[in-house]
Design an enzyme around this catalytic site. Sequence first.
Site, PDB file in Angstrom:
ATOM      1  N   HIS A 170       0.825  -1.211   0.000  1.00 38.63           N
ATOM      2  CA  HIS A 170       0.000   0.000   0.000  1.00 38.63           C
ATOM      3  C   HIS A 170       0.854   1.254   0.000  1.00 38.63           C
ATOM      4  O   HIS A 170       2.043   1.231   0.354  1.00 38.63           O
ATOM      5  CB  HIS A 170      -0.922   0.030   1.225  1.00 38.63           C
ATOM      6  CG  HIS A 170      -0.201   0.300   2.515  1.00 38.63           C
ATOM      7  ND1 HIS A 170       0.058   1.570   2.973  1.00 38.63           N
ATOM      8  CD2 HIS A 170       0.325  -0.543   3.442  1.00 38.63           C
ATOM      9  CE1 HIS A 170       0.706   1.498   4.124  1.00 38.63           C
ATOM     10  NE2 HIS A 170       0.879   0.233   4.429  1.00 38.63           N
ATOM     11  N   CYS A 171       0.231   2.350  -0.427  1.00 36.43           N
ATOM     12  CA  CYS A 171       0.823   3.678  -0.272  1.00 36.43           C
ATOM     13  C   CYS A 171      -0.168   4.504   0.547  1.00 36.43           C
ATOM     14  O   CYS A 171      -0.871   3.948   1.399  1.00 36.43           O
ATOM     15  CB  CYS A 171       1.143   4.312  -1.627  1.00 36.43           C
ATOM     16  SG  CYS A 171      -0.297   4.570  -2.692  1.00 36.43           S
ATOM     17  N   TRP A 172      -0.241   5.806   0.332  1.00 34.97           N
ATOM     18  CA  TRP A 172      -1.122   6.639   1.143  1.00 34.97           C
ATOM     19  C   TRP A 172      -2.587   6.498   0.752  1.00 34.97           C
ATOM     20  O   TRP A 172      -3.461   6.217   1.572  1.00 34.97           O
ATOM     21  CB  TRP A 172      -0.675   8.094   1.068  1.00 34.97           C
ATOM     22  CG  TRP A 172      -1.654   9.101   1.606  1.00 34.97           C
ATOM     23  CD1 TRP A 172      -2.181  10.168   0.945  1.00 34.97           C
ATOM     24  CD2 TRP A 172      -2.230   9.149   2.922  1.00 34.97           C
ATOM     25  NE1 TRP A 172      -3.045  10.867   1.748  1.00 34.97           N
ATOM     26  CE2 TRP A 172      -3.097  10.265   2.974  1.00 34.97           C
ATOM     27  CE3 TRP A 172      -2.105   8.351   4.048  1.00 34.97           C
ATOM     28  CZ2 TRP A 172      -3.823  10.605   4.115  1.00 34.97           C
ATOM     29  CZ3 TRP A 172      -2.836   8.679   5.186  1.00 34.97           C
ATOM     30  CH2 TRP A 172      -3.672   9.794   5.211  1.00 34.97           C
ATOM     31  N   TYR A 232      -3.267   3.493   2.832  1.00 30.03           N
ATOM     32  CA  TYR A 232      -3.153   3.633   4.287  1.00 30.03           C
ATOM     33  C   TYR A 232      -4.290   4.474   4.859  1.00 30.03           C
ATOM     34  O   TYR A 232      -4.759   4.246   5.983  1.00 30.03           O
ATOM     35  CB  TYR A 232      -1.804   4.281   4.607  1.00 30.03           C
ATOM     36  CG  TYR A 232      -1.520   4.503   6.076  1.00 30.03           C
ATOM     37  CD1 TYR A 232      -1.217   3.439   6.923  1.00 30.03           C
ATOM     38  CD2 TYR A 232      -1.526   5.794   6.609  1.00 30.03           C
ATOM     39  CE1 TYR A 232      -0.946   3.655   8.274  1.00 30.03           C
ATOM     40  CE2 TYR A 232      -1.242   6.010   7.950  1.00 30.03           C
ATOM     41  CZ  TYR A 232      -0.964   4.943   8.780  1.00 30.03           C
ATOM     42  OH  TYR A 232      -0.693   5.163  10.111  1.00 30.03           O
TER      43      TYR A 232
END
Length: 347
Positions: free
Chosen positions: A96-98, A125
């Site tokens: 995952h990223c943001w 996230y």
Amino acid sequence: MKGFVRKIDAEAFLELAGDNIKVDVRSPKEFTGGHIPLAVNIPLFTDDEREVIGTLYQKQGREPAILKGLDFALPKVFDYLSSLEKVARGKTICLHCWRGGLRSEMMAEVFCKAGYQVYLLEGGYKAYRRFIRDAFSVHAKIIVLGGYTGCGKTDILKALDRLGEQVIDLESLASHKGSVFGALGQGHQPTNEQFENELYNLWSGMDLSRRIWLEDESRSIGRVALPPPVYEHISNAGMVKVILDKKLRISRLVEEYAGFDKALLAGALLRIREGLGGTRFKLAMEALDKDDFAMVADLVLEYYDKAYQKSIDKRQCREILDIELNGQDPLLHAKTIQEMLKNNNNE
């Protein structure tokens, strides 16, 4: 082996991630501020690179920012794969990223081409944070362990845990014991975000239909704050209130705090000077100077006992079971509490 990339929601992601590798591709600064427990940080961009891309996006738009991102990322593909190989060992990747955007998609494609099976957290996230905050609001069978300062609540909770009870030690998660002396002997407190993440990591492993023990806490523990739903659980739950002779509480506090630098103890006293009042503050400082730690503890307890009683009086809407305990054996205390609850049909 042929890789693939699939998007899944936060609930499915966390369930799958339990037995696999969680990879967070956000920048190191973002990761330090808060991350999913046990996640590995393999940042697509450094903090400086992320700042450059962000500035470019604001001034020139999306396409130039993407191109600059590719300039930064492409030379580091081997480094990304090398970092992953050190931790993944052929396992499925939960990544995952943001916000579940380009950063995670770019890194997922790299890992997929290398043969990895990659599950992307849809919404990133940010979706995880929203999911765990909602999870704290679900009804749970909470029981609070209360009592005046120095009665050994934390040790009793640990003993209850050994006896098979479900326990969440909030002060341990917060690296702080709650009072103005609470930071002494503790490590650095986590960020508020990481505190919540670690709390959910424990919360999610609890059987919400069985009782879960929490210590009676205020909204904040040192510099971190309880998630509002968790504070509501504590405020509305039934309480077992430990009553222990003041002499025993003084003895416990002396044993716990007398070994610290007196300058640190004096600094803590200064923070509650107004609450102690001028006379008690002066007496406490004089006693500290003479190494009369029992006197210091006695004076401090006068302040904390009154403050705690006020908080109890505000919560009279919930059931409070008083239990008088003797001695300093937390395991015996825990067994006594269990027996009391059994007799009160609160199993």
